[in-house]
Design a protein around this motif. Structure first.
Motif, PDB file in Angstrom:
ATOM      1  N   LEU A   1       0.832  -1.212   0.000  1.00  0.00           N
ATOM      2  CA  LEU A   1       0.000   0.000   0.000  1.00  0.00           C
ATOM      3  C   LEU A   1       0.863   1.258   0.000  1.00  0.00           C
ATOM      4  CD1 LEU A   1      -2.844  -1.023   2.493  1.00  0.00           C
ATOM      5  CD2 LEU A   1      -3.071  -0.569   0.038  1.00  0.00           C
ATOM      6  N   ARG A   2       1.939   1.243   0.795  1.00  0.00           N
ATOM      7  CA  ARG A   2       2.795   2.439   0.851  1.00  0.00           C
ATOM      8  C   ARG A   2       3.533   2.664  -0.463  1.00  0.00           C
ATOM      9  NH1 ARG A   2       5.788   1.995   6.653  1.00  0.00           N
ATOM     10  NH2 ARG A   2       5.838  -0.212   6.086  1.00  0.00           N
ATOM     11  N   ALA A   3       3.945   1.597  -1.118  1.00  0.00           N
ATOM     12  CA  ALA A   3       4.588   1.748  -2.429  1.00  0.00           C
ATOM     13  C   ALA A   3       3.616   2.377  -3.426  1.00  0.00           C
ATOM     14  CB  ALA A   3       5.074   0.394  -2.937  1.00  0.00           C
ATOM     15  N   ILE A   4       2.357   1.932  -3.396  1.00  0.00           N
ATOM     16  CA  ILE A   4       1.350   2.498  -4.302  1.00  0.00           C
ATOM     17  C   ILE A   4       1.061   3.954  -3.959  1.00  0.00           C
ATOM     18  CG2 ILE A   4      -1.077   2.331  -4.992  1.00  0.00           C
ATOM     19  CD1 ILE A   4      -0.833  -0.720  -4.549  1.00  0.00           C
ATOM     20  N   LEU A   5       0.935   4.251  -2.669  1.00  0.00           N
ATOM     21  CA  LEU A   5       0.622   5.624  -2.240  1.00  0.00           C
ATOM     22  C   LEU A   5       1.712   6.596  -2.673  1.00  0.00           C
ATOM     23  CD1 LEU A   5      -0.755   4.895   1.347  1.00  0.00           C
ATOM     24  CD2 LEU A   5      -2.053   5.902  -0.549  1.00  0.00           C
ATOM     25  N   ILE A   6       2.970   6.221  -2.446  1.00  0.00           N
ATOM     26  CA  ILE A   6       4.070   7.120  -2.816  1.00  0.00           C
ATOM     27  C   ILE A   6       4.112   7.304  -4.331  1.00  0.00           C
ATOM     28  CG2 ILE A   6       6.557   7.504  -2.700  1.00  0.00           C
ATOM     29  CD1 ILE A   6       5.013   7.636  -0.015  1.00  0.00           C
ATOM     30  N   THR A   7       3.813   6.256  -5.069  1.00  0.00           N
ATOM     31  CA  THR A   7       3.785   6.365  -6.533  1.00  0.00           C
ATOM     32  C   THR A   7       2.700   7.341  -6.983  1.00  0.00           C
ATOM     33  OG1 THR A   7       4.577   4.079  -6.741  1.00  0.00           O
ATOM     34  CG2 THR A   7       3.568   5.071  -8.681  1.00  0.00           C
ATOM     35  N   LEU A   8       1.577   7.352  -6.283  1.00  0.00           N
ATOM     36  CA  LEU A   8       0.485   8.271  -6.638  1.00  0.00           C
ATOM     37  C   LEU A   8       0.893   9.739  -6.507  1.00  0.00           C
ATOM     38  CD1 LEU A   8      -2.621   6.507  -5.020  1.00  0.00           C
ATOM     39  CD2 LEU A   8      -2.049   6.690  -7.457  1.00  0.00           C
ATOM     40  N   LEU A   9       1.902  10.004  -5.679  1.00  0.00           N
ATOM     41  CA  LEU A   9       2.368  11.386  -5.531  1.00  0.00           C
ATOM     42  C   LEU A   9       2.965  11.936  -6.816  1.00  0.00           C
ATOM     43  CD1 LEU A   9       4.007  11.828  -1.999  1.00  0.00           C
ATOM     44  CD2 LEU A   9       2.020  12.995  -2.937  1.00  0.00           C
ATOM     45  N   LEU A  10       3.293  11.061  -7.760  1.00  0.00           N
ATOM     46  CA  LEU A  10       3.809  11.544  -9.041  1.00  0.00           C
ATOM     47  C   LEU A  10       2.793  12.443  -9.745  1.00  0.00           C
ATOM     48  CD1 LEU A  10       5.497   8.255 -10.340  1.00  0.00           C
ATOM     49  CD2 LEU A  10       6.665  10.317  -9.530  1.00  0.00           C
ATOM     50  N   PHE A  11       1.499  12.213  -9.491  1.00  0.00           N
ATOM     51  CA  PHE A  11       0.480  13.092 -10.068  1.00  0.00           C
ATOM     52  C   PHE A  11       0.606  14.515  -9.521  1.00  0.00           C
ATOM     53  CE2 PHE A  11      -1.499   8.912 -10.673  1.00  0.00           C
ATOM     54  CZ  PHE A  11      -1.875   9.001 -12.009  1.00  0.00           C
ATOM     55  N   ALA A  12       0.973  14.622  -8.225  1.00  0.00           N
ATOM     56  CA  ALA A  12       1.109  15.950  -7.614  1.00  0.00           C
ATOM     57  C   ALA A  12       2.357  16.669  -8.101  1.00  0.00           C
ATOM     58  CB  ALA A  12       1.151  15.829  -6.097  1.00  0.00           C
ATOM     59  N   ALA A  13       3.272  15.957  -8.761  1.00  0.00           N
ATOM     60  CA  ALA A  13       4.501  16.581  -9.254  1.00  0.00           C
ATOM     61  C   ALA A  13       4.307  17.287 -10.587  1.00  0.00           C
ATOM     62  CB  ALA A  13       5.602  15.526  -9.374  1.00  0.00           C
ATOM     63  N   ASN A  14       3.084  17.195 -11.161  1.00  0.00           N
ATOM     64  CA  ASN A  14       2.779  17.856 -12.441  1.00  0.00           C
ATOM     65  C   ASN A  14       3.745  17.431 -13.549  1.00  0.00           C
ATOM     66  OD1 ASN A  14       0.480  19.307 -11.657  1.00  0.00           O
ATOM     67  ND2 ASN A  14       1.737  20.965 -10.800  1.00  0.00           N
ATOM     68  N   LEU A  15       3.992  16.121 -13.628  1.00  0.00           N
ATOM     69  CA  LEU A  15       4.916  15.614 -14.639  1.00  0.00           C
ATOM     70  C   LEU A  15       4.264  15.497 -16.011  1.00  0.00           C
ATOM     71  CD1 LEU A  15       6.597  12.771 -12.550  1.00  0.00           C
ATOM     72  CD2 LEU A  15       7.469  15.065 -12.982  1.00  0.00           C
ATOM     73  N   PHE A  16       2.938  15.393 -16.027  1.00  0.00           N
ATOM     74  CA  PHE A  16       2.211  15.242 -17.282  1.00  0.00           C
ATOM     75  C   PHE A  16       0.875  15.960 -17.145  1.00  0.00           C
ATOM     76  CE2 PHE A  16       2.582  11.361 -14.730  1.00  0.00           C
ATOM     77  CZ  PHE A  16       1.335  11.310 -14.141  1.00  0.00           C
ATOM     78  N   PRO A  17       0.260  16.348 -18.258  1.00  0.00           N
ATOM     79  CA  PRO A  17      -0.999  17.106 -18.200  1.00  0.00           C
ATOM     80  C   PRO A  17      -2.106  16.324 -17.484  1.00  0.00           C
ATOM     81  CG  PRO A  17      -0.055  17.139 -20.401  1.00  0.00           C
ATOM     82  CD  PRO A  17       0.732  16.129 -19.627  1.00  0.00           C
ATOM     83  N   LEU A  18      -2.840  17.019 -16.644  1.00  0.00           N
ATOM     84  CA  LEU A  18      -3.922  16.407 -15.890  1.00  0.00           C
ATOM     85  C   LEU A  18      -5.253  17.024 -16.305  1.00  0.00           C
ATOM     86  CD1 LEU A  18      -2.306  16.452 -12.329  1.00  0.00           C
ATOM     87  CD2 LEU A  18      -2.484  14.492 -13.857  1.00  0.00           C
ATOM     88  N   PRO A  19      -6.278  16.213 -16.486  1.00  0.00           N
ATOM     89  CA  PRO A  19      -7.586  16.769 -16.838  1.00  0.00           C
ATOM     90  C   PRO A  19      -8.201  17.543 -15.670  1.00  0.00           C
ATOM     91  CG  PRO A  19      -7.753  14.409 -16.411  1.00  0.00           C
ATOM     92  CD  PRO A  19      -6.292  14.751 -16.382  1.00  0.00           C
ATOM     93  N   PHE A  20      -9.119  18.417 -15.985  1.00  0.00           N
ATOM     94  CA  PHE A  20      -9.899  19.178 -14.994  1.00  0.00           C
ATOM     95  C   PHE A  20      -9.106  20.279 -14.288  1.00  0.00           C
ATOM     96  CE2 PHE A  20     -11.366  14.666 -14.760  1.00  0.00           C
ATOM     97  CZ  PHE A  20     -12.488  14.809 -15.584  1.00  0.00           C
ATOM     98  N   PHE A  21      -7.851  20.508 -14.682  1.00  0.00           N
ATOM     99  CA  PHE A  21      -7.068  21.583 -14.081  1.00  0.00           C
ATOM    100  C   PHE A  21      -6.627  22.558 -15.158  1.00  0.00           C
ATOM    101  CE2 PHE A  21      -6.276  18.076 -11.051  1.00  0.00           C
ATOM    102  CZ  PHE A  21      -6.714  18.704  -9.889  1.00  0.00           C
ATOM    103  N   PRO A  22      -6.611  23.864 -14.864  1.00  0.00           N
ATOM    104  CA  PRO A  22      -6.118  24.841 -15.845  1.00  0.00           C
ATOM    105  C   PRO A  22      -4.685  24.525 -16.254  1.00  0.00           C
ATOM    106  CG  PRO A  22      -7.186  25.942 -13.989  1.00  0.00           C
ATOM    107  CD  PRO A  22      -7.060  24.488 -13.613  1.00  0.00           C
ATOM    108  N   ASP A  23      -4.445  24.557 -17.532  1.00  0.00           N
ATOM    109  CA  ASP A  23      -3.116  24.254 -18.082  1.00  0.00           C
ATOM    110  C   ASP A  23      -2.664  22.830 -17.765  1.00  0.00           C
ATOM    111  OD1 ASP A  23      -2.976  26.897 -19.002  1.00  0.00           O
ATOM    112  OD2 ASP A  23      -2.145  27.565 -17.073  1.00  0.00           O
ATOM    113  N   GLY A  24      -3.581  22.005 -17.298  1.00  0.00           N
ATOM    114  CA  GLY A  24      -3.240  20.610 -17.023  1.00  0.00           C
ATOM    115  C   GLY A  24      -2.354  20.411 -15.819  1.00  0.00           C
ATOM    116  N   LYS A  25      -2.264  21.404 -14.931  1.00  0.00           N
ATOM    117  CA  LYS A  25      -1.390  21.301 -13.758  1.00  0.00           C
ATOM    118  C   LYS A  25      -2.174  21.548 -12.481  1.00  0.00           C
ATOM    119  CE  LYS A  25       2.924  22.674 -16.031  1.00  0.00           C
ATOM    120  NZ  LYS A  25       4.092  23.594 -15.989  1.00  0.00           N
ATOM    121  N   MET A  26      -1.846  20.797 -11.442  1.00  0.00           N
ATOM    122  CA  MET A  26      -2.455  21.004 -10.134  1.00  0.00           C
ATOM    123  C   MET A  26      -1.989  22.324  -9.552  1.00  0.00           C
ATOM    124  SD  MET A  26      -2.392  17.553  -7.838  1.00  0.00           S
ATOM    125  CE  MET A  26      -3.207  16.044  -8.330  1.00  0.00           C
TER     126      MET A  26
END
Length: 478
Positions: free
Chosen positions: A100-125
């Motif tokens: 679970l911790r390995a998965i959770l830490i991996t999910l933080l990659l989304f918060a790093a704005n490494l790739f465009p994200l839907p629903f956010f201006p300019d694709g960034k959190m």
């Protein structure tokens, strides 16, 4: 009498603890995981303070949010987790928590704005979403730790015979101390040279490494508070754990002593940098040197304790190091030069390591296997709470009541910081004396074997063997 009767260790003695394949795997996995944790903690502080909240007035508050997110599960989830840890098999629980911790830490990659994200201006959190996600994942990862750590402690009790538990505790302390020295300095170069994503990936992989190591362990069947399919009550099991704890003299002594020690030790965490500038008359830039010297002392102390604690007596090691820490801290409070202060910090690290190494073997000695989770769930939140309270009290006293203190007693001048440090040293000393009185008759397995051997040599001709066996079996632990 020792009620922790494990059937897992009736085999012949191992020539060395790391020859115990199962413990070696557990230790290696733990070492890699802790190294990743230290680097991850530093990465989060730098990521939030230097990148996400760069130039913002609320940056310090944002950084402190990580500490809050880490601490809340200790107090809210820890006591609850202990009941379930005692119900479940320990090795599968640890595997689930690492995964679970390995998965959770991996999910933080989304918060790093490494790739465009839907629903956010300019694709960034935006920063607020990044911080929210970081806090949520840190909270969940800390929750996993509340299940993992007591399970690991119980598993050590199953894998390591009592005569080797002090050595096991010492090896764990050594690896944690080395990780604490190596991990934080590595985090900054990795973050700024390669980006936050690589720091996150490294930490996630550390949990994967721990998972693989635990998966390879061949553990005996764990003791469980209830059997599969058996009905039970959470509140009854929780109350049973509390009742056992408060009725056991050794556990109560450990709790009170550690709480007293933490109440005093919080002062150095809160006021150490001010002691450097006001009492040692040196630059705050040397503060990191103090931490490094104490870290070296902890490593040295852990090596010594792992080698000699069982021979000297684990209980004796605990109270001796606590008393020693109090005396060293009292002398440290009177220092006005950096070099002798560093020598004392080295000694303080040695004493701290000895104290830490002795705690877990004493807990396992008096705790039934099916209660280890609940006992841990009492100790850990209580000591963590006292540590936070101690830091708050020390900071408040230095800023308010004792802020303008300048007194002379018997030719010695006292200011606010050294007065608080002196009182803290006195507290730690009193805690050690309290432990000395209450643990004076506690003997662990190896110690009793030594006593029995000496008695056999001295009285072999006059004392019947049955009486010698009866004497060597007596354990004053309750």
């Amino acid at each position: 009498m020792n009620s922790n009767t494990s059937t897992a260790h009736t085999a012949s003695k191992q020539p060395g603890l790391l020859r115990n394949r199962n413990f070696a795997l557990l230790w290696i996995g733990r070492t890699i995981s802790v190294l990743g944790d230290y680097a991850f903690d530093t990465t989060l502080i730098l990521w939030i303070g230097v990148i996400i909240a760069k130039g913002q007035s609320w940056a310090p508050l944002a950084v402190s949010g990580v500490l809050i997110a880490t601490s809340i599960p200790i107090f809210l989830i820890g006591p609850i987790a202990g009941v379930f840890v005692d119900r479940w098999e320990k090795r599968p629980t640890m595997l689930w928590m690492d995964a679970l911790r390995a998965i959770l830490i991996t999910l933080l990659l989304f918060a790093a704005n490494l790739f465009p994200l839907p629903f956010f201006p300019d694709g960034k959190m935006p920063a607020s979403w990044q911080l929210g996600m970081i806090y949520a994942i840190v909270f969940l990862a800390s929750t996993c730790a509340q299940f993992f750590n007591p399970s690991r402690m119980a598993l050590i009790g199953d894998l390591v015979p009592e005569p080797q538990r002090a050595q096991a505790s010492g090896l764990t302390q050594i690896s944690m101390s080395i990780a604490g020295i190596i991990g934080p300095p590595l985090a900054a170069p990795v973050l700024f040279a390669f980006g936050v994503e690589w720091a996150l990936i490294v930490n996630a992989l550390s949990f994967v490494a721990s998972f693989v190591a635990i998966l390879a362990i061949q553990a005996p069947k764990a003791a469980r508070s209830i059997q599969p399919g058996e009905q039970s009550s959470f509140f009854r099991e929780f109350a049973d754990g509390i009742r056992f704890f408060v009725g056991n003299r050794v556990l109560v002594t450990l709790l009170i002593t550690i709480m007293i020690v933490m109440l005093g030790a919080g002062a150095i965490n809160a006021l150490g940098v001010f002691f450097m500038t006001e009492n040692l008359h040196t630059s705050a830039s040397f503060f990191g040197l103090v931490d490094a010297v104490m870290g070296i002392g902890i490593i040295a102390g852990a090596i010594l304790a792992s080698a000699f604690a069982q021979r000297l007596g684990v209980a004796r090691t605990f109270w001796f190091c606590t008393v020693g820490a109090g005396i060293v801290f009292l002398v440290f409070a009177r220092m006005s030069l950096l070099l002798p202060a560093l020598v004392l910090m080295l000694l303080l690290g040695v004493m701290q390591a000895g104290l830490n190494v002795a705690v877990n073997p004493l807990i396992l000695h008096v705790t039934p296997r099916e209660l280890v989770g609940r006992i841990s769930s009492v100790l850990d939140p209580a000591t963590s709470l006292v540590s936070i309270v101690s830091i708050a009290i020390a900071g408040s006293l230095a800023s308010t009541v004792l802020n303008n203190l300048h007194a002379t007693v018997l030719g010695m001048t006292f200011g606010p910081i050294d007065t608080i440090f002196a009182f803290s040293g006195l507290l730690i000393l009193l805690g050690g004396l309290y432990a000395m009185v209450n643990l004076r008759d506690v003997r662990l397995a190896k110690e009793e074997e030594n006593i029995s051997a000496e008695a056999a040599e001295a009285e072999a001709a006059s004392v019947p063997a049955s009486m010698q066996e009866s004497a060597s079996a007596a354990v004053a632990a309750e």
